[in-house]
Design a protein around this motif. Structure first.
Motif, PDB file in Angstrom:
ATOM      1  N   VAL A  54      -1.796  -0.929  -4.116  1.00  0.00           N
ATOM      2  CA  VAL A  54      -2.958  -0.151  -3.684  1.00  0.00           C
ATOM      3  C   VAL A  54      -2.349   1.085  -3.625  1.00  0.00           C
ATOM      4  CG1 VAL A  54      -4.832   0.272  -2.141  1.00  0.00           C
ATOM      5  CG2 VAL A  54      -4.264  -1.945  -2.679  1.00  0.00           C
ATOM      6  N   VAL A  55      -3.208   2.189  -3.932  1.00  0.00           N
ATOM      7  CA  VAL A  55      -2.598   3.696  -3.692  1.00  0.00           C
ATOM      8  C   VAL A  55      -3.671   4.429  -3.214  1.00  0.00           C
ATOM      9  CG1 VAL A  55      -2.659   4.297  -6.079  1.00  0.00           C
ATOM     10  CG2 VAL A  55      -1.243   5.602  -4.410  1.00  0.00           C
ATOM     11  N   PHE A  56      -3.316   5.269  -1.832  1.00  0.00           N
ATOM     12  CA  PHE A  56      -4.477   6.052  -1.139  1.00  0.00           C
ATOM     13  C   PHE A  56      -3.693   7.491  -1.541  1.00  0.00           C
ATOM     14  CE2 PHE A  56      -5.411   2.318   0.985  1.00  0.00           C
ATOM     15  CZ  PHE A  56      -6.594   2.317   1.121  1.00  0.00           C
ATOM     16  N   ALA A  97      -1.684   1.499  10.615  1.00  0.00           N
ATOM     17  CA  ALA A  97      -2.244  -0.003  10.569  1.00  0.00           C
ATOM     18  C   ALA A  97      -1.309  -0.741   9.597  1.00  0.00           C
ATOM     19  CB  ALA A  97      -3.424   0.061   9.915  1.00  0.00           C
ATOM     20  N   THR A  98      -0.738  -0.167   8.493  1.00  0.00           N
ATOM     21  CA  THR A  98      -0.085  -0.993   7.545  1.00  0.00           C
ATOM     22  C   THR A  98       1.733  -0.879   7.900  1.00  0.00           C
ATOM     23  OG1 THR A  98       0.015   0.820   5.752  1.00  0.00           O
ATOM     24  CG2 THR A  98      -1.884  -0.584   5.692  1.00  0.00           C
ATOM     25  N   GLY A  99       1.928  -0.009   8.544  1.00  0.00           N
ATOM     26  CA  GLY A  99       3.390   0.106   8.658  1.00  0.00           C
ATOM     27  C   GLY A  99       4.032   1.008   7.418  1.00  0.00           C
ATOM     28  N   GLY A 100       3.244   1.572   6.740  1.00  0.00           N
ATOM     29  CA  GLY A 100       3.601   2.448   5.757  1.00  0.00           C
ATOM     30  C   GLY A 100       3.942   3.767   6.016  1.00  0.00           C
ATOM     31  N   ARG A 101       4.368   4.682   5.233  1.00  0.00           N
ATOM     32  CA  ARG A 101       4.747   6.317   5.355  1.00  0.00           C
ATOM     33  C   ARG A 101       4.035   7.024   4.473  1.00  0.00           C
ATOM     34  NH1 ARG A 101       9.238   9.838   5.156  1.00  0.00           N
ATOM     35  NH2 ARG A 101      10.103   8.498   3.509  1.00  0.00           N
ATOM     36  N   VAL A 102       3.658   7.908   4.921  1.00  0.00           N
ATOM     37  CA  VAL A 102       2.784   8.888   4.081  1.00  0.00           C
ATOM     38  C   VAL A 102       3.974   9.811   3.519  1.00  0.00           C
ATOM     39  CG1 VAL A 102       1.290  10.895   4.010  1.00  0.00           C
ATOM     40  CG2 VAL A 102       0.867   8.919   5.693  1.00  0.00           C
ATOM     41  N   VAL A 152       0.815  -1.196   0.057  1.00  0.00           N
ATOM     42  CA  VAL A 152      -0.112   0.160  -0.168  1.00  0.00           C
ATOM     43  C   VAL A 152       0.758   1.467   0.097  1.00  0.00           C
ATOM     44  CG1 VAL A 152      -1.814   1.061   1.229  1.00  0.00           C
ATOM     45  CG2 VAL A 152      -1.644  -1.298   1.234  1.00  0.00           C
ATOM     46  N   ALA A 153       0.657   2.222  -0.947  1.00  0.00           N
ATOM     47  CA  ALA A 153       1.343   3.380  -0.849  1.00  0.00           C
ATOM     48  C   ALA A 153       0.565   4.587  -0.509  1.00  0.00           C
ATOM     49  CB  ALA A 153       1.656   3.825  -2.621  1.00  0.00           C
ATOM     50  N   LEU A 154       0.799   5.365   0.332  1.00  0.00           N
ATOM     51  CA  LEU A 154       0.408   6.482   0.714  1.00  0.00           C
ATOM     52  C   LEU A 154       0.993   7.769   0.244  1.00  0.00           C
ATOM     53  CD1 LEU A 154       0.332   4.751   4.476  1.00  0.00           C
ATOM     54  CD2 LEU A 154      -1.642   4.687   2.569  1.00  0.00           C
ATOM     55  N   PHE A 155       0.054   8.592  -0.352  1.00  0.00           N
ATOM     56  CA  PHE A 155       0.517   9.615  -1.129  1.00  0.00           C
ATOM     57  C   PHE A 155      -0.276  10.929  -0.927  1.00  0.00           C
ATOM     58  CE2 PHE A 155       0.812  12.109  -5.455  1.00  0.00           C
ATOM     59  CZ  PHE A 155       1.841  12.920  -4.799  1.00  0.00           C
ATOM     60  N   ASP A 156       0.369  11.958   0.109  1.00  0.00           N
ATOM     61  CA  ASP A 156      -0.461  13.141   0.354  1.00  0.00           C
ATOM     62  C   ASP A 156      -0.316  14.267  -0.681  1.00  0.00           C
ATOM     63  OD1 ASP A 156      -1.957  14.761   1.705  1.00  0.00           O
ATOM     64  OD2 ASP A 156      -0.717  15.303   3.451  1.00  0.00           O
ATOM     65  N   GLY A 157      -0.910  13.996  -1.854  1.00  0.00           N
ATOM     66  CA  GLY A 157      -0.543  14.857  -2.887  1.00  0.00           C
ATOM     67  C   GLY A 157      -1.577  14.392  -3.967  1.00  0.00           C
ATOM     68  N   ALA A 158      -1.223  14.800  -5.302  1.00  0.00           N
ATOM     69  CA  ALA A 158      -2.196  14.893  -6.343  1.00  0.00           C
ATOM     70  C   ALA A 158      -1.579  13.940  -7.449  1.00  0.00           C
ATOM     71  CB  ALA A 158      -2.752  16.145  -7.080  1.00  0.00           C
ATOM     72  N   ILE A 159      -2.060  13.054  -7.996  1.00  0.00           N
ATOM     73  CA  ILE A 159      -1.466  12.250  -9.229  1.00  0.00           C
ATOM     74  C   ILE A 159      -1.903  13.147 -10.613  1.00  0.00           C
ATOM     75  CG2 ILE A 159      -1.323  10.159 -10.780  1.00  0.00           C
ATOM     76  CD1 ILE A 159      -1.469   8.602  -8.198  1.00  0.00           C
ATOM     77  N   GLU A 160      -1.454  14.325 -10.951  1.00  0.00           N
ATOM     78  CA  GLU A 160      -2.063  15.122 -11.902  1.00  0.00           C
ATOM     79  C   GLU A 160      -0.753  16.090 -12.383  1.00  0.00           C
ATOM     80  OE1 GLU A 160      -4.850  17.535  -9.601  1.00  0.00           O
ATOM     81  OE2 GLU A 160      -6.428  16.394 -10.005  1.00  0.00           O
ATOM     82  N   VAL A 161      -0.974  16.593 -13.558  1.00  0.00           N
ATOM     83  CA  VAL A 161       0.116  17.339 -14.078  1.00  0.00           C
ATOM     84  C   VAL A 161       0.292  18.574 -13.222  1.00  0.00           C
ATOM     85  CG1 VAL A 161       1.087  18.687 -16.006  1.00  0.00           C
ATOM     86  CG2 VAL A 161      -0.130  16.303 -16.400  1.00  0.00           C
ATOM     87  N   ILE A 217       8.777   8.421  -3.291  1.00  0.00           N
ATOM     88  CA  ILE A 217       8.235   7.095  -2.599  1.00  0.00           C
ATOM     89  C   ILE A 217       9.184   5.963  -2.992  1.00  0.00           C
ATOM     90  CG2 ILE A 217       6.355   5.131  -2.689  1.00  0.00           C
ATOM     91  CD1 ILE A 217       4.269   7.355  -2.907  1.00  0.00           C
ATOM     92  N   GLU A 218       9.574   5.142  -2.256  1.00  0.00           N
ATOM     93  CA  GLU A 218      10.451   3.996  -2.377  1.00  0.00           C
ATOM     94  C   GLU A 218       9.739   2.940  -1.958  1.00  0.00           C
ATOM     95  OE1 GLU A 218      13.364   4.253  -3.916  1.00  0.00           O
ATOM     96  OE2 GLU A 218      13.506   6.458  -3.702  1.00  0.00           O
ATOM     97  N   SER A 219      10.343   1.762  -2.045  1.00  0.00           N
ATOM     98  CA  SER A 219       9.313   0.266  -1.716  1.00  0.00           C
ATOM     99  C   SER A 219       9.556   0.011  -0.270  1.00  0.00           C
ATOM    100  CB  SER A 219       9.963  -0.811  -2.451  1.00  0.00           C
ATOM    101  OG  SER A 219      11.559  -0.836  -2.129  1.00  0.00           O
ATOM    102  N   ASP A 220      10.397   0.732   0.478  1.00  0.00           N
ATOM    103  CA  ASP A 220      10.307   0.724   1.839  1.00  0.00           C
ATOM    104  C   ASP A 220       9.457   1.502   2.493  1.00  0.00           C
ATOM    105  OD1 ASP A 220      12.777  -0.705   1.500  1.00  0.00           O
ATOM    106  OD2 ASP A 220      14.207   0.989   2.133  1.00  0.00           O
ATOM    107  N   ASP A 221       8.875   2.616   1.652  1.00  0.00           N
ATOM    108  CA  ASP A 221       7.809   3.225   2.348  1.00  0.00           C
ATOM    109  C   ASP A 221       6.284   2.823   2.090  1.00  0.00           C
ATOM    110  OD1 ASP A 221       9.454   5.650   2.699  1.00  0.00           O
ATOM    111  OD2 ASP A 221       9.431   6.093   0.672  1.00  0.00           O
ATOM    112  N   LEU A 222       6.197   1.579   1.410  1.00  0.00           N
ATOM    113  CA  LEU A 222       4.956   0.992   1.183  1.00  0.00           C
ATOM    114  C   LEU A 222       4.630   0.129   2.594  1.00  0.00           C
ATOM    115  CD1 LEU A 222       5.403  -0.659  -2.208  1.00  0.00           C
ATOM    116  CD2 LEU A 222       4.312   1.730  -1.508  1.00  0.00           C
ATOM    117  N   GLY A 223       3.282   0.220   2.818  1.00  0.00           N
ATOM    118  CA  GLY A 223       2.731  -0.666   3.926  1.00  0.00           C
ATOM    119  C   GLY A 223       2.239  -2.103   3.357  1.00  0.00           C
ATOM    120  N   PHE A 224       1.644  -2.733   4.274  1.00  0.00           N
ATOM    121  CA  PHE A 224       1.485  -4.129   3.798  1.00  0.00           C
ATOM    122  C   PHE A 224      -0.017  -4.289   4.519  1.00  0.00           C
ATOM    123  CE2 PHE A 224       0.664  -8.607   4.465  1.00  0.00           C
ATOM    124  CZ  PHE A 224       0.654  -9.090   2.967  1.00  0.00           C
ATOM    125  N   ALA A 225      -1.070  -4.951   3.749  1.00  0.00           N
ATOM    126  CA  ALA A 225      -2.345  -5.262   4.243  1.00  0.00           C
ATOM    127  C   ALA A 225      -2.778  -6.553   3.419  1.00  0.00           C
ATOM    128  CB  ALA A 225      -3.233  -4.290   3.923  1.00  0.00           C
TER     129      ALA A 225
END
Length: 550
Positions: A278-280, A315-320, A227-236, A327-335
Motif C-alpha cells: 500500500v502506498v500513501f 499508527a503503522t510505525g512507518g516513516r514519511v 505501508v509506504a508513506l511518500f510525501d511527494g509525487a509519483i510523476e515525471v 524509501i527502504e524496506s525499513d521505512d515501511l509501516g505495517f497494518a
C-alpha cells in the motif's frame, strides 16, 4: 490644546470603568444559562444563514463576533480555558462576570481599583492552595474515575443520552495515544457521519483517510500490508527551468514518451522491490504510474494530507519519506488490514489492526449535521479533561462543591487580611458562589434554598457536597461519580481573576473611532445594555442582531 483627532472618542474615570464592567458582565450573562447539566442551548445564525446550535461556552462566544475591547478580554478567558484544559469555558466566563459585578459595588463605595485588584489576586492564590490541598489523587489504572470525568464533561450537552458509550470510547482513545512524550489529543482524529444513531459511534484503532484508491483495478482491501508513506509525487519531474524540446521526427517523440514511461516504471518497481503493498502519496500520481501500480496489486492513495501521513506513521510505525528513491524496506509501516469501506455514503480508506495504535479515529454518528457537530464539541471537551487528568493525576468533585468550599474558607481567610483588601477577598468569595447559584437557577430550583443547604453541609466539613441538578438535593459528588480535573477549576479561577483585574485597572479608554455601546443611556439612569441586555457589548450584533437578542 487638541491632542486627539476629531474622530477619536475618549472615556475616562468612572465612566470608563462602568462601560468596561457592563460589557464584561453582558458577555458573561449571554452564556450563563448554558451552565450545568440542565443548561439551555443557543442558536447562532450568521449573516450567511448558517446555523450553530450549542451550549459550549467558547463556541458561542467565538460565533457571536464581539467587537467591544473589554468584552473581548472576557472572550479570551474562554479561549484560554479551552486551549489549556478543554472544558470549564462557561464557568470561567461566568466567574469573571461575577467578579466584575462584585467589584462594581465596591467601586461605588469608593474602594480603589488597585486595592480590589490586590485583594482579588490574594484570594485567587489562596483559592488555588485550598483546591490543591483537597484534590483527589487519580492514576492511569483508575479507569472508572477516568470514565466518570469524561461523562461529567459531556453532561448537559447533546451527547448526554449516550454518554456511557462515548465516555468509554474517549478513555480508550486517550489511553491509546499516550506515549513517553505525553498525550497529544491531535492524534485522536474525529470523523463525523450523518445518519444512524449516536449509539453506533465507534473507535477505530488506526487511521481513517478520507480518500479513495486512485484506480478501479487496484484491490479494495489488503491484508498484512506493508505501508509506504511518500510525501511527494509519483510523476515525471519537470525541469527546474523553462525548456523547449524540438521534435523533428515521430520516432523522437515516441522515444521521449517511452523514456517518461520508463522513469515511472522504475518508481513503481522500486516500491515493488522493497515489498510495499500500500502506498500513501502526498501529491499526485501519474495515470501511467497508476496503471503500473494496479498491475502490481498495490493499493495507492494520492493527495493524502500531511496530517494524515503523520497519523499513519504513528499508527503503522512507518516513516514519511520525501524522496521516493530513498524509501527502504525499513521505512515501511505495517497494518493487518488496509481497506476501502463505505461510511455514511462516502468511501474512505481504513488502516486497522496495527501493532500499537498510537493514532486512533473516533467515528461519531448522529441523526443530523447539527447533532453530530454538537457531539464533536462534547467529545473535544471530554478528550481535554481526560488528558488533563492523566497528566496531573488530581480531580475535584463537581456540582458546585469546590466553589461552595472556597467561598466558606475564603471568608475565614478574609479575616486575616488587613486593610480594605479584606472586602475584595470577601467579594471574591461571594463571586464564586455564582456557580452553584447558576446551576440551581438553570435546573429550575430555588437558588437561595440550594445555597443555604450547600453552605450548611460544607460548614459541617463535607468537602464533596454538591448540588444534584436533577433532584435538587445536596449529595456527595465524589460518591456519585461527578468529578472534574483540578486544573479545570484552578485555570478558570486564574484566568477569570486576571481578566477581571485587567478590566478594573483601566481608567481611560481612547478609541480611534466610535466605540459602540457601553455608555449611559439618554436619561443617564443606567448604562446601555445593563444587567439584562447585551447592548453594552457593542458589536455583539455581528451575528445578525444576536447582540440584542441574548
Amino acid at each position: 490644546m487638541i491632542v486627539l483627532s476629531e474622530e477619536s472618542q475618549r472615556t475616562s474615570g468612572k465612566d470608563a470603568q462602568n462601560m468596561n464592567i457592563t460589557a464584561g458582565k453582558a458577555v458573561a450573562e449571554s452564556v450563563r444559562t448554558t451552565l450545568g447539566p440542565k443548561g439551555m442551548d443557543k442558536m447562532l445564525v450568521d449573516s450567511g444563514g448558517s446555523v450553530v446550535v450549542t451550549n459550549d461556552g467558547v463556541t458561542i462566544l467565538k460565533e457571536m463576533d464581539i467587537d467591544h475591547p473589554a468584552a473581548n478580554m472576557i472572550v479570551e478567558v474562554s479561549e484560554t480555558q479551552e486551549d489549556e484544559v478543554g472544558d470549564g469555558t462557561t464557568s470561567a466566563v461566568v466567574v469573571a462576570g461575577e467578579l466584575l459585578d462584585q467589584a462594581e459595588e465596591l467601586l461605588d463605595q469608593d474602594i480603589h481599583a488597585t486595592t480590589l485588584a490586590q485583594g482579588y489576586r490574594q484570594a485567587a492564590e489562596k483559592a488555588k492552595e485550598i483546591l490543591e490541598e483537597d484534590a483527589i489523587e487519580v492514576t492511569e489504572d483508575d479507569r472508572e474515575t477516568l470514565v466518570e470525568i469524561a461523562q461529567t464533561a459531556m453532561t448537559g450537552k447533546g451527547a448526554e443520552n449516550s454518554k456511557d458509550l462515548l465516555a468509554d470510547l474517549v478513555v480508550d482513545a486517550v489511553l491509546a495515544v499516550k506515549d513517553e512524550d505525553g498525550i497529544d489529543t491531535e492524534n485522536v482524529s474525529v470523523e463525523k457521519v450523518v445518519g444512524s444513531s449516536i449509539d453506533q459511534s465507534e473507535l477505530v484503532e488506526g487511521v481513517i483517510v478520507d480518500k479513495e484508491r486512485v484506480d478501479e483495478n487496484m484491490p479494495y482491501a489488503v491484508e498484512d500490508a506493508n505501508v509506504a508513506l511518500f510525501d511527494g509525487a509519483i510523476e515525471v519531474k519537470e525541469t527546474e527551468i523553462d525548456a523547449e524540446v524540438n521534435v523533428t521526427d515521430p520516432d523522437q517523440l515516441q522515444q521521449f514518451l517511452d523514456q517518461e514511461e520508463e522513469q515511472l516504471r522504475e518508481m513503481v518497481d522500486h516500491l515493488v522491490d522493497i515489498g510495499a503493498d500500500v502506498v500513501f502519496v502526498g501529491d499526485g500520481i501519474d495515470d501511467m504510474a497508476q496503471h503500473y501500480l494496479a498491475q502490481e496489486g498495490i493499493l495507492a492513495v494520492r493527495r493524502a494530507k500531511s496530517d494524515d501521513l503523520k497519523r499513519l506513521a504513528r499508527a503503522t510505525g512507518g516513516r514519511v519519506v520525501s524522496n521516493l528513491e530513498d524509501i527502504e524496506s525499513d521505512d515501511l509501516g505495517f497494518a493487518g488490514s488496509v481497506a476501502q469501506k463505505d461510511v455514511g455514503g462516502d468511501e474512505r480508506i481504513f488502516v486497522e489492526d496495527v501493532e500499537e495504535a498510537k493514532s486512533v479515529t473516533l467515528i461519531l454518528r448522529g441523526g443530523t449535521e447539527h447533532v453530530v457537530d454538537e457531539i464533536e464539541r462534547a467529545i473535544d471537551d471530554s478528550l481535554g479533561v481526560v488528558r488533563t487528568t492523566l497528566l496531573d493525576g488530581q480531580v475535584l468533585p463537581g456540582g458546585g462543591a469546590p466553589e461552595a468550599e472556597l467561598a466558606l474558607q475564603l471568608r475565614d481567610f478574609a479575616d486575616s487580611v488587613g486593610g480594605r483588601e479584606q472586602l475584595a477577598v470577601e467579594a471574591f468569595a461571594d463571586a464564586l458562589e455564582v456557580i452553584p447559584r447558576t446551576l440551581a437557577e438553570n435546573a429550575g430550583l430555588d437558588p437561595i434554598d440550594s445555597l443555604v443547604d450547600l453552605r450548611s453541609r460544607h460548614d459541617g466539613g463535607e468537602f464533596g457536597a454538591g448540588l444534584d441538578a436533577y433532584t435538587g438535593d445536596v449529595i456527595d459528588m465524589e460518591a456519585e461519580g461527578v468529578v472534574e480535573p483540578l486544573r479545570v477549576k484552578t485555570q478558570a479561577i486564574e484566568s477569570a481573576t486576571e481578566a477581571a483585574v485587567m478590566i478594573l485597572r483601566i481608567d481611560d479608554v481612547i478609541a480611534a473611532g466610535d466605540l459602540k455601546g457601553g455608555g449611559s443611556d439618554d436619561d443617564g439612569d443606567e448604562p446601555a445594555g445593563g444587567p439584562g441586555g447585551a447592548g453594552g457589548m457593542g458589536g455583539m450584533g455581528g451575528m445578525g442582531g444576536m447582540g440584542g437578542a441574548m
